[in-house]
Write an enzyme that holds these catalytic residues in place. Structure first.
Site, mmCIF file in Angstrom:
data_model
loop_
_atom_site.group_PDB
_atom_site.id
_atom_site.type_symbol
_atom_site.label_atom_id
_atom_site.label_comp_id
_atom_site.label_asym_id
_atom_site.label_seq_id
_atom_site.Cartn_x
_atom_site.Cartn_y
_atom_site.Cartn_z
ATOM 1 N NE ARG A 69 -3.909 0.537 1.932
ATOM 2 C CZ ARG A 69 -5.149 0.692 2.394
ATOM 3 N NH1 ARG A 69 -5.389 1.532 3.376
ATOM 4 N NH2 ARG A 69 -6.147 0.014 1.874
ATOM 5 C CG HIS A 102 -8.368 0.163 -3.001
ATOM 6 N ND1 HIS A 102 -7.608 -0.924 -2.638
ATOM 7 C CD2 HIS A 102 -9.024 0.546 -1.870
ATOM 8 C CE1 HIS A 102 -7.783 -1.172 -1.345
ATOM 9 N NE2 HIS A 102 -8.645 -0.303 -0.860
ATOM 10 C CD GLN A 159 -12.996 -1.450 -1.190
ATOM 11 O OE1 GLN A 159 -12.239 -1.355 -0.244
ATOM 12 N NE2 GLN A 159 -14.235 -1.889 -1.064
ATOM 13 C CG ASP A 217 -13.355 6.708 -1.203
ATOM 14 O OD1 ASP A 217 -13.356 6.589 0.044
ATOM 15 O OD2 ASP A 217 -12.311 6.618 -1.892
ATOM 16 C CB CYS A 225 -13.987 1.661 -0.276
ATOM 17 S SG CYS A 225 -13.538 3.393 -0.049
ATOM 18 N NE ARG A 267 -10.878 -5.017 0.429
ATOM 19 C CZ ARG A 267 -10.037 -4.051 0.839
ATOM 20 N NH1 ARG A 267 -10.499 -3.014 1.481
ATOM 21 N NH2 ARG A 267 -8.750 -4.106 0.547
HETATM 22 N N1 CP Z 1 -11.392 0.101 2.169
HETATM 23 C C1 CP Z 1 -10.137 0.013 2.623
HETATM 24 O O1 CP Z 1 -9.185 -0.229 1.893
HETATM 25 O O2 CP Z 1 -10.017 0.173 3.971
HETATM 26 P P1 CP Z 1 -8.642 0.371 4.730
HETATM 27 O O3 CP Z 1 -8.032 1.643 4.236
HETATM 28 O O4 CP Z 1 -9.003 0.440 6.183
HETATM 29 O O5 CP Z 1 -7.754 -0.801 4.435
HETATM 30 N N1 NVA Z 2 -9.706 6.979 -1.529
HETATM 31 C C1 NVA Z 2 -9.352 6.544 -0.188
HETATM 32 C C2 NVA Z 2 -9.644 5.103 -0.022
HETATM 33 C C3 NVA Z 2 -9.383 4.534 1.332
HETATM 34 C C4 NVA Z 2 -9.655 3.065 1.407
HETATM 35 C C5 NVA Z 2 -7.886 6.832 0.050
HETATM 36 O O1 NVA Z 2 -7.064 6.621 -0.849
HETATM 37 O O2 NVA Z 2 -7.562 7.306 1.144
#
Ligand code: CP
Ligand code: NVA
Length: 313
Positions: A109, A136, A139, A231, A271, A299
């Site tokens: 990540r 993502h 997701q 989101d 999400c 997930r």
């Molecule tokens: N939706 C999602 O990716 O959640 P987190 O950022 O908590 O992993």
């Molecule tokens: N768009 C958000 C998603 C978090 C799961 C981010 O990147 O922070």
């Protein structure tokens, strides 16, 4: 040849169908209380996280442990964020070349998609994008599973995304169009899905014989929708823009008035994490139309399916 999941577009239609069937089988096992198996005994899952996470971190750790693998979580403060170099103690290539000697798969990540690409190009083990600035994909797989759970037939559904044309929106667009769903997004001017991704969306819509619309008016996107998705207005890494975005995105809140523009049996998706009172109101996210926690559960099943597929198939 090793497989990577750097973006949803790395998956073929048959990959997606196989993953869905495997994930749905894991869900059935989960419901029967079958939580432990030895499919991935002795395997190691290295997880590099530059950003916070609840669902993704827990999904990978629980999935790995319940399949017999060992997850190794590495936060950026442990491996990257010390030293003078902007990237941290050592280059991402060197991090990858070290980790592949210990681990069988790398999950990352990161702030910049280029880091995912560098890792995927450097290491001989599979690399899974656990969220970056642009995509993502894990997701989106869970989102598809959740839609199949609640809607049975997915082809022909209309998915409406309201808000920022961000990483989640882009992967949702790829997933929806590949599944033969129509995709409409409403975002403020200047916050649409990036133009090169819009082009990939248009191409997918042609290939899969469906429709795509890039709009500004939320009610126009949501009109007749089967799925309404939003989101955060401020993704991780954009904290400095919080105030500007709060003003610009205020008309993009998903509230009961906006939900009325969708079909009566439309589902609401997010999400998570949600910012209640900002992109969504409590009376939408807590309503009977909301499936956000089913999405979160998916997930886990999807990650199990991915680990088994990338490590054994
Ligand atoms: N939706 C999602 O990716 O959640 P987190 O950022 O908590 O992993
Ligand atoms: N768009 C958000 C998603 C978090 C799961 C981010 O990147 O922070």
């Amino acid at each position: 040849m090793k497989r990577d999941l750097t973006t949803y577009l790395d998956l073929s239609l048959s990959d997606v169908e196989d993953l869905m069937q495997l994930a749905e089988a894991f869900q059935q096992k989960h419901r029967r209380g079958e939580r432990k198996e030895s499919t991935l005994d002795g395997r190691v899952v290295a997880m590099i996280f530059e950003k916070p996470s609840l669902r993704t971190k827990v999904a990978f750790e629980v999935a790995a442990a319940s399949l017999g693998a060992t997850p190794v979580f590495l936060s950026s403060s442990q491996i990257m964020a010390s030293g003078n170099d902007q990237r941290g103690r050592e280059s991402i290539q060197d991090i990858g070349k070290n980790l592949e000697r210990f681990a069988d798969i790398l999950v990352a990540r990161v702030y910049h998609h280029e880091i995912i690409r560098e890792l995927a190009d450097t290491v001989s083990k599979p690399v899974i994008n656990a969220l970056c600035d642009r995509y993502h994909p894990t997701q989106a797989l869970a989102d598809l599973m959740a839609i199949r759970w609640h809607k049975k037939e997915t082809r022909g559904l209309r998915v409406a995304f309201v808000g920022d044309g961000n990483n989640v929106a882009t992967s949702l667009m790829h997933m929806s169009l590949m599944a033969g769903m129509e995709f409409a997004i409403a975002s403020p001017k200047g916050y649409a899905i990036p133009v090169e991704e819009q082009a990939s969306g248009r191409q997918l819509a042609r290939t899969h014989n469906t429709k795509i619309s890039f709009l500004h008016e939320p009610a126009e996107a949501v009109a007749g929708a089967d799925v309404v998705y939003t989101d955060t207005f401020v993704s991780m890494g954009q904290e400095a823009e919080k105030e500007t975005r709060a003003t610009l995105f205020a008309p993009y809140q998903v509230n009961p008035t906006l939900m009325k523009a969708a079909k009566d049996d439309a589902i609401f998706m997010h999400c998570l994490p949600a910012h209640r009172g900002e992109e969504v109101t409590n009376n939408v996210i807590d309503s009977s139309q909301s499936i956000v926690f089913d999405q979160a559960e998916c997930r886990l099943h999807v990650v199990k399916a991915l680990l088994v597929t990338f490590l054994t198939k």
